[in-house]
Design a protein around this motif. Sequence first.
Motif, PDB file in Angstrom:
ATOM      1  N   LEU A 131       0.669  -0.814  -0.016  1.00 41.78           N
ATOM      2  CA  LEU A 131      -0.432  -0.172   0.032  1.00 41.78           C
ATOM      3  C   LEU A 131       0.756   1.218   0.137  1.00 41.78           C
ATOM      4  O   LEU A 131       0.849   2.414  -0.192  1.00 41.78           O
ATOM      5  CB  LEU A 131      -0.455  -0.446   1.039  1.00 41.78           C
ATOM      6  N   GLN A 132       1.886   0.733   1.121  1.00 43.95           N
ATOM      7  CA  GLN A 132       2.974   2.382   0.465  1.00 43.95           C
ATOM      8  C   GLN A 132       3.835   2.537  -0.600  1.00 43.95           C
ATOM      9  O   GLN A 132       4.478   4.056  -0.683  1.00 43.95           O
ATOM     10  CB  GLN A 132       3.769   2.251   1.909  1.00 43.95           C
ATOM     11  N   GLN A 133       3.371   1.433  -1.278  1.00 38.37           N
ATOM     12  CA  GLN A 133       3.856   1.919  -2.904  1.00 38.37           C
ATOM     13  C   GLN A 133       3.324   2.636  -3.739  1.00 38.37           C
ATOM     14  O   GLN A 133       3.719   3.018  -4.769  1.00 38.37           O
ATOM     15  CB  GLN A 133       4.506   0.840  -3.538  1.00 38.37           C
ATOM     16  N   ASN A 187      12.866   0.293   1.391  1.00 37.02           N
ATOM     17  CA  ASN A 187      12.510   1.018   2.820  1.00 37.02           C
ATOM     18  C   ASN A 187      12.029   0.390   3.692  1.00 37.02           C
ATOM     19  O   ASN A 187      11.732  -0.897   4.810  1.00 37.02           O
ATOM     20  CB  ASN A 187      13.299   2.287   3.955  1.00 37.02           C
ATOM     21  N   ALA A 188      10.577   0.142   3.119  1.00 38.74           N
ATOM     22  CA  ALA A 188       9.317  -0.538   3.976  1.00 38.74           C
ATOM     23  C   ALA A 188      10.062  -2.395   3.192  1.00 38.74           C
ATOM     24  O   ALA A 188       9.268  -2.926   4.533  1.00 38.74           O
ATOM     25  CB  ALA A 188       8.792  -0.284   2.915  1.00 38.74           C
ATOM     26  N   TYR A 189      10.016  -2.706   2.320  1.00 39.20           N
ATOM     27  CA  TYR A 189      10.683  -3.853   1.524  1.00 39.20           C
ATOM     28  C   TYR A 189      11.692  -4.240   2.694  1.00 39.20           C
ATOM     29  O   TYR A 189      11.328  -5.977   3.256  1.00 39.20           O
ATOM     30  CB  TYR A 189      10.593  -4.070   0.295  1.00 39.20           C
ATOM     31  N   VAL A 190      12.584  -3.775   2.807  1.00 39.89           N
ATOM     32  CA  VAL A 190      13.886  -3.447   3.969  1.00 39.89           C
ATOM     33  C   VAL A 190      13.273  -4.517   5.047  1.00 39.89           C
ATOM     34  O   VAL A 190      14.102  -5.544   6.193  1.00 39.89           O
ATOM     35  CB  VAL A 190      14.804  -3.100   4.031  1.00 39.89           C
ATOM     36  N   ASP A 191      12.937  -3.452   5.408  1.00 38.43           N
ATOM     37  CA  ASP A 191      11.901  -3.257   7.310  1.00 38.43           C
ATOM     38  C   ASP A 191      10.697  -5.213   7.028  1.00 38.43           C
ATOM     39  O   ASP A 191      11.595  -5.845   8.099  1.00 38.43           O
ATOM     40  CB  ASP A 191      11.006  -2.516   7.259  1.00 38.43           C
ATOM     41  N   LEU A 192      10.338  -5.028   6.061  1.00 36.54           N
ATOM     42  CA  LEU A 192       9.438  -6.883   6.031  1.00 36.54           C
ATOM     43  C   LEU A 192      10.807  -7.693   6.100  1.00 36.54           C
ATOM     44  O   LEU A 192      10.381  -8.600   7.101  1.00 36.54           O
ATOM     45  CB  LEU A 192       8.272  -6.380   4.660  1.00 36.54           C
ATOM     46  N   VAL A 193      11.464  -7.784   4.664  1.00 33.55           N
ATOM     47  CA  VAL A 193      11.851  -9.013   5.126  1.00 33.55           C
ATOM     48  C   VAL A 193      13.176  -9.299   5.932  1.00 33.55           C
ATOM     49  O   VAL A 193      13.642 -10.407   6.389  1.00 33.55           O
ATOM     50  CB  VAL A 193      13.341  -8.923   3.543  1.00 33.55           C
ATOM     51  N   LEU A 194      14.198  -7.965   6.557  1.00 31.93           N
ATOM     52  CA  LEU A 194      14.730  -8.267   7.994  1.00 31.93           C
ATOM     53  C   LEU A 194      13.843  -8.926   9.404  1.00 31.93           C
ATOM     54  O   LEU A 194      14.823  -8.483  10.016  1.00 31.93           O
ATOM     55  CB  LEU A 194      15.601  -7.433   7.816  1.00 31.93           C
ATOM     56  N   ASP A 195      12.662  -8.462   9.146  1.00 29.64           N
ATOM     57  CA  ASP A 195      11.917  -9.049  10.255  1.00 29.64           C
ATOM     58  C   ASP A 195      11.726 -10.164  10.516  1.00 29.64           C
ATOM     59  O   ASP A 195      10.869 -10.267  10.114  1.00 29.64           O
ATOM     60  CB  ASP A 195      10.618  -8.166  10.767  1.00 29.64           C
ATOM     61  N   PRO A 196      12.646 -10.758  11.525  1.00 31.58           N
ATOM     62  CA  PRO A 196      11.940 -11.950  11.562  1.00 31.58           C
ATOM     63  C   PRO A 196      10.209 -12.832  11.782  1.00 31.58           C
ATOM     64  O   PRO A 196       9.863 -13.799  11.637  1.00 31.58           O
ATOM     65  CB  PRO A 196      12.841 -13.048  13.025  1.00 31.58           C
TER      66      PRO A 196
END
Length: 423
Positions: free
Chosen positions: A18-20, A60-69
């Motif tokens: 959605l943020q995209q 940044n949103a995607y990085v936060d998504l994939v780096l969150d276990p």
Amino acid sequence: MTNIERPNTDCMLQFACLQQLPRTMRTWKLSALSGANVLGLILILALDQTAATEPLNSRNAYVDLVLDPKSSASVLQGFKKKSTTAVIYMCYNRTFLIEPALESILRSEDLHEFDFIISQDGGGSAAPLNPEVPNNINYGYIRHQENLNAGLHHFFMKQLVFEVLGYEHLIVVEEDVIIHPQAIQMLKFMLDMSLDDLEIGLVCIIDVDNSYFVDMRRYNASVQRVSMPEGHLWVYGMHATRYRAVRKHLLDYTELIRREEYNDLHKDPLAAKIRAMYKRKGIPLNIPLSQDLNLQYSLRLEGFDRRLTTVARFMKPLGNWGLHFRDDKETFFGRFGTEMFEGRVHLPPKETSREDMKDMAQTCIAQLDELFMGHLGRHPDEKAKSFAVSRLLGGSLNGIVLISCITQTAKRRTSDCRDTYWV
């Protein structure tokens, strides 16, 4: 068969997507969410202090998504874990390298005993892959929506494999290599034999071609204990125990590069921040600032001073335009050669003994003497012999370069031939 237990990440995924979108297009998207997810989304938006004025950067949103276990497994929907060992092929967008590399992995013996996952970085610049994977191989494919960069990509895979999916072993094959059909098999044996050896942090396929100086009929299945930072990690394996020991160090490095472009790694102010961290931890400041060396020196900090490497080279590099090598083809393959061991290994591998090392040293000196006499008309001096033997037994003798130094005419011989190789 064990199904992966994933957290409910639908809302987070929808939020990232959605943020995209342009802000004017977001309202109608809410109708597609469940009531519970709407409440969660409202809470997230309420906590987003800049939402009213500035869209969140999609990368940044995607990085936060994939780096969150808690949410990283969402990029591997539908995959069911079957093995305790994950074989990961990490790639970017160079199809001319990916296709032959993937073909070599799929020819690997015993690949069906492990779980095989492709993780493709590059975002929209990377063409989707559609390899013909045999039905007996448990296979998963991740095509990242955004370009993570190599450092984040490597941390993501380790965290996903060890923390989220709970594998005991990880075997990594990087984009630009062709591997021997027994390379993965060798690494798994090496992982098993080193599990309780608290000196060994990694196992790997040797990256230099030393075959002219070794009796490969005798030592093709041999492995040797070498210094942790030697060589490049093109094809390697790691235990979950080692990951847990260094996770904090890997995370410290990851947080520094989290919002950065990988090409800025060697530039200030990012380079200065990484070196400041290295200084605090006691890591040498004159090393390249790559994720591989960060991993290796982090392992050393935790007492894992050595790694196991094969004596024979069970891979050959393909790429001269990678993250660390920006050479023309002649220069690149002049450094690394184009050959790998073509025979068959009778497993399991065995670590070289003192007697083995004495025999290998004698063979190396005999071959070196033959080269010197044939091309230079003299015997090698003691420095040249000592250099070749110490490098061979240390897992870092680049036979291709040494042979080139000996066989080149005096006019073409570089200063490194004398200063480094004693030719």
